[in-house]
Scaffold this motif. Sequence first.
Motif, mmCIF file in Angstrom:
data_model
loop_
_atom_site.group_PDB
_atom_site.id
_atom_site.type_symbol
_atom_site.label_atom_id
_atom_site.label_comp_id
_atom_site.label_asym_id
_atom_site.label_seq_id
_atom_site.Cartn_x
_atom_site.Cartn_y
_atom_site.Cartn_z
ATOM 1 N N SER A 215 11.490 10.075 -4.707
ATOM 2 C CA SER A 215 10.165 9.498 -4.895
ATOM 3 C C SER A 215 9.327 9.737 -3.647
ATOM 4 C CB SER A 215 10.270 7.997 -5.172
ATOM 5 O OG SER A 215 10.978 7.749 -6.365
ATOM 6 N N LEU A 216 8.065 10.121 -3.850
ATOM 7 C CA LEU A 216 7.183 10.434 -2.730
ATOM 8 C C LEU A 216 6.465 9.215 -2.171
ATOM 9 C CD1 LEU A 216 5.619 13.784 -3.996
ATOM 10 C CD2 LEU A 216 7.692 13.404 -2.649
ATOM 11 N N SER A 217 6.616 8.067 -2.830
ATOM 12 C CA SER A 217 5.991 6.841 -2.343
ATOM 13 C C SER A 217 6.764 5.650 -2.890
ATOM 14 C CB SER A 217 4.521 6.755 -2.776
ATOM 15 O OG SER A 217 4.430 6.658 -4.190
ATOM 16 N N SER A 218 6.540 4.498 -2.273
ATOM 17 C CA SER A 218 7.195 3.282 -2.762
ATOM 18 C C SER A 218 6.656 2.903 -4.138
ATOM 19 C CB SER A 218 6.966 2.134 -1.771
ATOM 20 O OG SER A 218 5.573 1.882 -1.596
ATOM 21 N N THR A 219 5.397 3.234 -4.403
ATOM 22 C CA THR A 219 4.816 2.961 -5.723
ATOM 23 C C THR A 219 5.551 3.740 -6.804
ATOM 24 O OG1 THR A 219 2.635 2.546 -4.766
ATOM 25 C CG2 THR A 219 2.722 3.104 -7.110
ATOM 26 N N GLU A 220 5.815 5.004 -6.528
ATOM 27 C CA GLU A 220 6.544 5.823 -7.503
ATOM 28 C C GLU A 220 7.955 5.295 -7.723
ATOM 29 O OE1 GLU A 220 8.181 10.419 -8.028
ATOM 30 O OE2 GLU A 220 6.662 9.949 -6.501
ATOM 31 N N ALA A 221 8.629 4.898 -6.651
ATOM 32 C CA ALA A 221 9.991 4.360 -6.773
ATOM 33 C C ALA A 221 9.994 3.081 -7.610
ATOM 34 C CB ALA A 221 10.568 4.095 -5.390
ATOM 35 N N GLU A 222 9.017 2.204 -7.382
ATOM 36 C CA GLU A 222 8.920 0.969 -8.171
ATOM 37 C C GLU A 222 8.565 1.267 -9.624
ATOM 38 O OE1 GLU A 222 9.430 -2.148 -7.284
ATOM 39 O OE2 GLU A 222 9.510 -2.114 -5.098
ATOM 40 N N TYR A 223 7.757 2.284 -9.851
ATOM 41 C CA TYR A 223 7.349 2.665 -11.207
ATOM 42 C C TYR A 223 8.552 3.149 -12.014
ATOM 43 C CZ TYR A 223 4.197 4.612 -14.768
ATOM 44 O OH TYR A 223 3.532 4.879 -15.932
ATOM 45 N N VAL A 224 9.395 3.949 -11.377
ATOM 46 C CA VAL A 224 10.615 4.434 -12.034
ATOM 47 C C VAL A 224 11.549 3.264 -12.335
ATOM 48 C CG1 VAL A 224 12.671 5.882 -11.751
ATOM 49 C CG2 VAL A 224 10.443 6.717 -10.985
ATOM 50 N N ALA A 225 11.667 2.326 -11.396
ATOM 51 C CA ALA A 225 12.525 1.157 -11.604
ATOM 52 C C ALA A 225 11.994 0.276 -12.728
ATOM 53 C CB ALA A 225 12.636 0.352 -10.307
ATOM 54 N N ALA A 226 10.666 0.124 -12.801
ATOM 55 C CA ALA A 226 10.076 -0.700 -13.859
ATOM 56 C C ALA A 226 10.297 -0.074 -15.234
ATOM 57 C CB ALA A 226 8.584 -0.888 -13.599
ATOM 58 N N THR A 227 10.232 1.249 -15.322
ATOM 59 C CA THR A 227 10.492 1.929 -16.598
ATOM 60 C C THR A 227 11.930 1.722 -17.042
ATOM 61 O OG1 THR A 227 8.862 3.626 -16.015
ATOM 62 C CG2 THR A 227 10.387 4.140 -17.795
ATOM 63 N N LEU A 228 12.855 1.820 -16.097
ATOM 64 C CA LEU A 228 14.267 1.588 -16.419
ATOM 65 C C LEU A 228 14.484 0.165 -16.915
ATOM 66 C CD1 LEU A 228 17.185 2.823 -16.259
ATOM 67 C CD2 LEU A 228 17.335 1.780 -13.984
ATOM 68 N N ALA A 229 13.839 -0.795 -16.267
ATOM 69 C CA ALA A 229 13.974 -2.196 -16.676
ATOM 70 C C ALA A 229 13.334 -2.442 -18.038
ATOM 71 C CB ALA A 229 13.341 -3.106 -15.625
#
Length: 338
Positions: A215-229
Amino acid sequence: PIRSTTDDNLGERKPSFVLRPPINVIGRREPHLNHIQTKTKISLSQSRYIDNILKRFDMEHCKPISTPLPTTLKLSIEDSPKSPIEETEMKNIPYRQVIGSIRYLVSSTRPDLCFSTGLLSRFMTNPGPKHWQALKRILRYLKHTKHLCLTYQSTHSESIQPKLCGWANPSTSLHGWCDSDWGGDVDDRKSTSGYVYTFAGGAIAWRSKKQATVSLSSTEAEYVAATLAAKEGIWLKAILEEINLSEEKPIEIYCDNQSCIKLAINPRMSDNIRHISFKHHFLRDLIEEKKINLKFTPSTSMWADFLTKSVPNHKHVQCCKNIGLLNFTNTEDKDMEF
Protein backbone atom coordinates in the motif's frame (compact mmCIF):
# COMPACT_ATOMS: atom_id res chain seq x y z
CA PRO A 1 -27.20 -48.85 3.94
CA ILE A 2 -26.46 -51.89 1.74
CA ARG A 3 -28.08 -51.79 -1.70
CA SER A 4 -28.20 -54.48 -4.42
CA THR A 5 -30.03 -55.11 -7.69
CA THR A 6 -30.94 -58.71 -6.68
CA ASP A 7 -31.60 -60.58 -3.46
CA ASP A 8 -28.74 -63.01 -4.23
CA ASN A 9 -26.12 -60.29 -4.23
CA LEU A 10 -27.53 -58.90 -1.04
CA GLY A 11 -27.24 -62.31 0.61
CA GLU A 12 -23.61 -62.57 -0.38
CA ARG A 13 -22.81 -59.23 1.24
CA LYS A 14 -24.77 -59.80 4.41
CA PRO A 15 -22.53 -62.42 6.15
CA SER A 16 -19.42 -60.26 5.88
CA PHE A 17 -21.36 -57.42 7.44
CA VAL A 18 -22.73 -59.52 10.29
CA LEU A 19 -19.41 -61.17 11.08
CA ARG A 20 -17.52 -57.87 11.27
CA PRO A 21 -15.84 -57.68 14.69
CA PRO A 22 -17.32 -55.19 17.15
CA ILE A 23 -15.64 -51.83 17.72
CA ASN A 24 -13.70 -51.60 20.96
CA VAL A 25 -13.83 -48.27 22.79
CA ILE A 26 -10.24 -47.65 23.89
CA GLY A 27 -10.86 -44.50 25.90
CA ARG A 28 -12.72 -41.26 26.19
CA ARG A 29 -11.27 -38.23 24.47
CA GLU A 30 -10.78 -35.30 26.81
CA PRO A 31 -12.79 -32.28 25.63
CA HIS A 32 -10.75 -29.24 24.59
CA LEU A 33 -13.55 -26.72 25.04
CA ASN A 34 -14.79 -25.68 28.47
CA HIS A 35 -18.34 -24.37 28.71
CA ILE A 36 -19.40 -22.09 31.57
CA GLN A 37 -23.02 -20.97 31.74
CA THR A 38 -24.81 -18.69 34.18
CA LYS A 39 -28.24 -17.07 34.11
CA THR A 40 -27.04 -14.19 31.96
CA LYS A 41 -23.79 -15.34 30.29
CA ILE A 42 -22.25 -18.18 28.32
CA SER A 43 -18.45 -18.42 28.38
CA LEU A 44 -16.14 -20.60 26.31
CA SER A 45 -12.55 -21.31 27.30
CA GLN A 46 -9.78 -23.81 26.61
CA SER A 47 -7.81 -23.71 29.83
CA ARG A 48 -7.45 -27.48 29.92
CA TYR A 49 -6.08 -27.52 26.39
CA ILE A 50 -3.64 -24.73 27.27
CA ASP A 51 -2.37 -26.77 30.22
CA ASN A 52 -1.77 -29.67 27.84
CA ILE A 53 0.19 -27.42 25.46
CA LEU A 54 2.39 -26.07 28.24
CA LYS A 55 3.06 -29.54 29.55
CA ARG A 56 3.76 -30.97 26.11
CA PHE A 57 6.43 -28.37 25.34
CA ASP A 58 7.86 -28.29 28.87
CA MET A 59 6.63 -24.78 29.67
CA GLU A 60 4.24 -25.49 32.55
CA HIS A 61 6.63 -23.81 35.03
CA CYS A 62 7.47 -20.79 32.86
CA LYS A 63 7.22 -17.20 34.09
CA PRO A 64 3.88 -15.63 33.01
CA ILE A 65 3.79 -12.41 30.99
CA SER A 66 0.95 -10.01 30.19
CA THR A 67 1.30 -9.51 26.40
CA PRO A 68 1.96 -11.97 23.56
CA LEU A 69 4.78 -9.91 21.98
CA PRO A 70 6.64 -6.73 22.96
CA THR A 71 5.81 -3.58 21.02
CA THR A 72 9.48 -3.06 20.07
CA LEU A 73 9.97 -6.50 18.54
CA LYS A 74 10.77 -6.58 14.81
CA LEU A 75 11.02 -10.00 13.20
CA SER A 76 12.57 -10.57 9.78
CA ILE A 77 13.72 -13.28 7.41
CA GLU A 78 17.22 -12.03 8.23
CA ASP A 79 16.80 -13.62 11.67
CA SER A 80 16.59 -17.09 10.07
CA PRO A 81 19.59 -19.48 10.14
CA LYS A 82 22.09 -18.82 7.36
CA SER A 83 24.57 -21.65 7.88
CA PRO A 84 24.26 -25.44 8.15
CA ILE A 85 25.38 -25.28 11.78
CA GLU A 86 22.60 -22.85 12.69
CA GLU A 87 20.06 -24.96 10.81
CA THR A 88 21.18 -28.05 12.72
CA GLU A 89 20.72 -26.26 16.04
CA MET A 90 17.13 -25.37 15.10
CA LYS A 91 16.33 -28.78 13.63
CA ASN A 92 15.10 -30.31 16.89
CA ILE A 93 13.10 -27.24 17.96
CA PRO A 94 9.33 -28.01 17.82
CA TYR A 95 8.53 -24.68 16.18
CA ARG A 96 5.89 -25.95 13.76
CA GLN A 97 4.21 -28.09 16.41
CA VAL A 98 3.83 -25.12 18.76
CA ILE A 99 2.44 -22.94 15.97
CA GLY A 100 -0.09 -25.61 15.05
CA SER A 101 -1.21 -26.05 18.65
CA ILE A 102 -1.71 -22.31 19.15
CA ARG A 103 -3.52 -21.84 15.84
CA TYR A 104 -6.22 -24.21 17.08
CA LEU A 105 -6.73 -21.84 20.01
CA VAL A 106 -6.85 -18.84 17.67
CA SER A 107 -9.56 -20.37 15.52
CA SER A 108 -11.71 -21.30 18.51
CA THR A 109 -11.66 -18.90 21.46
CA ARG A 110 -8.53 -16.71 21.43
CA PRO A 111 -8.61 -13.77 18.99
CA ASP A 112 -5.97 -12.04 21.14
CA LEU A 113 -3.37 -14.43 19.69
CA CYS A 114 -4.40 -13.96 16.08
CA PHE A 115 -1.76 -11.41 15.05
CA SER A 116 1.18 -12.81 17.00
CA THR A 117 0.58 -16.36 15.76
CA GLY A 118 0.13 -15.17 12.18
CA LEU A 119 3.34 -13.15 12.36
CA LEU A 120 5.41 -16.08 13.61
CA SER A 121 3.79 -18.43 11.08
CA ARG A 122 5.56 -16.49 8.32
CA PHE A 123 8.87 -18.01 9.40
CA MET A 124 7.87 -21.67 9.72
CA THR A 125 10.00 -22.81 6.77
CA ASN A 126 13.23 -21.63 8.38
CA PRO A 127 12.80 -20.29 11.94
CA GLY A 128 15.70 -18.85 13.85
CA PRO A 129 16.50 -18.50 17.57
CA LYS A 130 14.88 -15.05 17.70
CA HIS A 131 11.65 -16.46 16.25
CA TRP A 132 11.73 -19.32 18.74
CA GLN A 133 12.20 -16.95 21.68
CA ALA A 134 9.20 -14.92 20.51
CA LEU A 135 7.13 -18.09 20.21
CA LYS A 136 8.05 -19.14 23.75
CA ARG A 137 6.90 -15.71 24.92
CA ILE A 138 3.43 -16.53 23.53
CA LEU A 139 3.46 -19.69 25.65
CA ARG A 140 4.32 -17.55 28.68
CA TYR A 141 1.39 -15.32 27.80
CA LEU A 142 -0.86 -18.39 27.62
CA LYS A 143 0.32 -19.31 31.10
CA HIS A 144 -0.79 -15.89 32.32
CA THR A 145 -4.16 -15.87 30.50
CA LYS A 146 -5.24 -19.50 30.40
CA HIS A 147 -8.51 -18.66 32.19
CA LEU A 148 -9.66 -16.14 29.59
CA CYS A 149 -13.17 -16.91 28.33
CA LEU A 150 -14.95 -15.75 25.23
CA THR A 151 -18.15 -14.49 26.82
CA TYR A 152 -21.59 -13.90 25.32
CA GLN A 153 -24.22 -12.04 27.33
CA SER A 154 -27.98 -12.10 27.42
CA THR A 155 -29.83 -9.05 26.13
CA HIS A 156 -31.24 -8.62 29.64
CA SER A 157 -27.83 -8.55 31.33
CA GLU A 158 -25.81 -5.43 31.99
CA SER A 159 -22.91 -5.36 29.55
CA ILE A 160 -19.59 -3.60 30.01
CA GLN A 161 -19.72 -2.32 26.45
CA PRO A 162 -22.35 0.45 26.80
CA LYS A 163 -20.22 2.01 29.53
CA LEU A 164 -17.14 2.07 27.30
CA CYS A 165 -18.65 2.78 23.88
CA GLY A 166 -21.96 4.47 24.60
CA TRP A 167 -24.15 2.05 22.65
CA ALA A 168 -27.81 1.70 23.53
CA ASN A 169 -27.92 -2.09 23.30
CA PRO A 170 -24.88 -3.73 21.67
CA SER A 171 -26.02 -7.27 22.44
CA THR A 172 -28.70 -7.24 19.74
CA SER A 173 -26.60 -5.81 16.90
CA LEU A 174 -23.70 -6.91 14.75
CA HIS A 175 -20.73 -4.54 15.12
CA GLY A 176 -17.36 -4.67 13.41
CA TRP A 177 -13.98 -2.99 13.75
CA CYS A 178 -11.31 -2.93 11.05
CA ASP A 179 -7.74 -1.68 11.19
CA SER A 180 -4.42 -1.97 9.40
CA ASP A 181 -0.73 -1.59 10.18
CA TRP A 182 0.72 0.32 7.25
CA GLY A 183 3.98 -1.21 6.02
CA GLY A 184 4.42 -3.26 9.16
CA ASP A 185 6.35 -6.10 7.51
CA VAL A 186 10.03 -5.15 7.64
CA ASP A 187 10.95 -7.49 4.78
CA ASP A 188 8.57 -6.42 1.99
CA ARG A 189 6.75 -3.47 3.62
CA LYS A 190 3.33 -4.98 3.10
CA SER A 191 0.58 -4.03 5.52
CA THR A 192 -1.52 -6.22 7.82
CA SER A 193 -5.33 -6.12 7.83
CA GLY A 194 -7.38 -7.01 10.88
CA TYR A 195 -11.05 -7.12 11.77
CA VAL A 196 -13.30 -8.39 14.54
CA TYR A 197 -17.09 -8.69 14.78
CA THR A 198 -19.07 -8.90 18.00
CA PHE A 199 -22.59 -10.10 18.68
CA ALA A 200 -24.25 -10.65 22.07
CA GLY A 201 -21.29 -8.94 23.71
CA GLY A 202 -18.62 -11.33 22.39
CA ALA A 203 -16.49 -11.84 19.30
CA ILE A 204 -17.96 -14.16 16.67
CA ALA A 205 -15.46 -13.57 13.83
CA TRP A 206 -11.91 -12.26 13.69
CA ARG A 207 -8.98 -12.28 11.30
CA SER A 208 -5.46 -10.94 10.89
CA LYS A 209 -4.11 -11.15 7.34
CA LYS A 210 -1.07 -9.82 5.54
CA GLN A 211 -2.14 -7.81 2.51
CA ALA A 212 -1.20 -9.15 -0.93
CA THR A 213 0.17 -5.87 -2.30
CA VAL A 214 2.18 -2.95 -0.99
CA SER A 215 0.00 0.00 0.00
CA LEU A 216 1.30 3.45 -0.94
CA SER A 217 -0.47 5.20 1.93
CA SER A 218 -2.15 4.47 5.24
CA THR A 219 -5.47 5.39 3.62
CA GLU A 220 -5.03 2.67 1.02
CA ALA A 221 -4.05 0.11 3.67
CA GLU A 222 -7.16 0.97 5.73
CA TYR A 223 -9.33 0.84 2.59
CA VAL A 224 -8.15 -2.69 1.80
CA ALA A 225 -8.77 -3.73 5.42
CA ALA A 226 -12.27 -2.23 5.37
CA THR A 227 -13.13 -4.14 2.19
CA LEU A 228 -11.97 -7.39 3.77
CA ALA A 229 -14.09 -6.68 6.85
CA ALA A 230 -17.13 -5.75 4.77
CA LYS A 231 -17.09 -9.07 2.91
CA GLU A 232 -17.05 -10.94 6.21
CA GLY A 233 -19.84 -8.76 7.58
CA ILE A 234 -22.15 -9.54 4.65
CA TRP A 235 -21.61 -13.26 5.22
CA LEU A 236 -22.27 -12.95 8.97
CA LYS A 237 -25.46 -11.00 8.41
CA ALA A 238 -26.70 -13.68 6.00
CA ILE A 239 -26.20 -16.29 8.73
CA LEU A 240 -28.04 -14.16 11.29
CA GLU A 241 -30.92 -13.72 8.84
CA GLU A 242 -31.21 -17.50 8.53
CA ILE A 243 -31.79 -17.81 12.27
CA ASN A 244 -33.95 -14.65 12.51
CA LEU A 245 -31.43 -12.63 14.52
CA SER A 246 -30.58 -9.97 11.96
CA GLU A 247 -31.77 -6.37 12.19
CA GLU A 248 -33.10 -4.35 9.26
CA LYS A 249 -30.28 -1.83 9.23
CA PRO A 250 -26.76 -1.54 7.75
CA ILE A 251 -23.86 -3.30 9.42
CA GLU A 252 -21.82 -0.82 11.42
CA ILE A 253 -18.08 -1.11 10.82
CA TYR A 254 -15.77 1.19 12.78
CA CYS A 255 -12.61 2.60 11.22
CA ASP A 256 -10.07 5.02 12.72
CA ASN A 257 -9.01 6.60 9.42
CA GLN A 258 -11.23 9.45 8.19
CA SER A 259 -9.55 9.56 4.78
CA CYS A 260 -10.51 5.94 4.24
CA ILE A 261 -14.15 6.71 5.06
CA LYS A 262 -14.19 9.68 2.67
CA LEU A 263 -12.64 7.53 -0.05
CA ALA A 264 -15.31 4.87 0.41
CA ILE A 265 -18.16 7.39 0.31
CA ASN A 266 -16.88 9.65 -2.48
CA PRO A 267 -17.44 8.01 -5.92
CA ARG A 268 -14.99 10.30 -7.71
CA MET A 269 -11.65 8.82 -8.72
CA SER A 270 -8.47 10.84 -8.36
CA ASP A 271 -4.93 10.25 -9.50
CA ASN A 272 -3.97 9.18 -5.99
CA ILE A 273 -6.27 6.13 -5.96
CA ARG A 274 -6.32 4.98 -9.59
CA HIS A 275 -3.84 2.23 -8.80
CA ILE A 276 -6.08 0.58 -6.17
CA SER A 277 -7.45 -2.72 -7.42
CA PHE A 278 -11.06 -2.63 -8.60
CA LYS A 279 -12.03 -5.48 -6.27
CA HIS A 280 -11.53 -3.25 -3.25
CA HIS A 281 -14.14 -0.79 -4.56
CA PHE A 282 -16.71 -3.45 -3.73
CA LEU A 283 -16.90 -1.56 -0.45
CA ARG A 284 -18.41 1.44 -2.24
CA ASP A 285 -21.22 -0.65 -3.68
CA LEU A 286 -22.11 -1.98 -0.24
CA ILE A 287 -22.23 1.55 1.18
CA GLU A 288 -24.38 2.83 -1.69
CA GLU A 289 -26.76 -0.10 -1.22
CA LYS A 290 -26.91 0.74 2.52
CA LYS A 291 -25.67 -2.69 3.50
CA ILE A 292 -22.59 -1.27 5.25
CA ASN A 293 -22.24 1.85 7.38
CA LEU A 294 -18.57 2.80 7.75
CA LYS A 295 -18.22 4.94 10.88
CA PHE A 296 -15.30 6.76 12.42
CA THR A 297 -13.95 5.87 15.83
CA PRO A 298 -10.81 7.26 17.50
CA SER A 299 -7.77 5.04 17.73
CA THR A 300 -8.26 4.79 21.49
CA SER A 301 -11.52 2.88 20.81
CA MET A 302 -10.24 0.73 17.93
CA TRP A 303 -10.63 -2.79 19.29
CA ALA A 304 -9.12 -4.43 16.18
CA ASP A 305 -5.81 -2.71 16.92
CA PHE A 306 -4.23 -5.81 18.46
CA LEU A 307 -5.06 -7.81 15.31
CA THR A 308 -2.57 -5.80 13.23
CA LYS A 309 0.32 -5.07 15.57
CA SER A 310 1.72 -5.58 19.05
CA VAL A 311 0.15 -3.10 21.46
CA PRO A 312 0.98 -2.03 25.04
CA ASN A 313 -0.51 -3.93 27.93
CA HIS A 314 -3.26 -1.43 28.80
CA LYS A 315 -4.50 -1.31 25.17
CA HIS A 316 -4.30 -5.09 24.90
CA VAL A 317 -6.52 -5.48 27.97
CA GLN A 318 -9.01 -2.95 26.61
CA CYS A 319 -9.25 -4.76 23.28
CA CYS A 320 -9.82 -8.09 25.01
CA LYS A 321 -12.55 -6.76 27.28
CA ASN A 322 -14.44 -4.96 24.54
CA ILE A 323 -14.70 -8.06 22.36
CA GLY A 324 -15.91 -10.21 25.27
CA LEU A 325 -12.63 -11.88 26.21
CA LEU A 326 -12.92 -11.90 30.00
CA ASN A 327 -11.14 -13.67 32.82
CA PHE A 328 -13.54 -15.91 34.73
CA THR A 329 -12.23 -17.66 37.84
CA ASN A 330 -15.42 -19.61 38.50
CA THR A 331 -18.91 -20.15 37.13
CA GLU A 332 -20.38 -17.18 38.98
CA ASP A 333 -21.45 -14.11 37.04
CA LYS A 334 -18.28 -12.23 37.85
CA ASP A 335 -15.38 -11.06 35.74
CA MET A 336 -11.91 -10.30 37.01
CA GLU A 337 -9.00 -8.15 35.94
CA PHE A 338 -6.16 -9.63 33.91
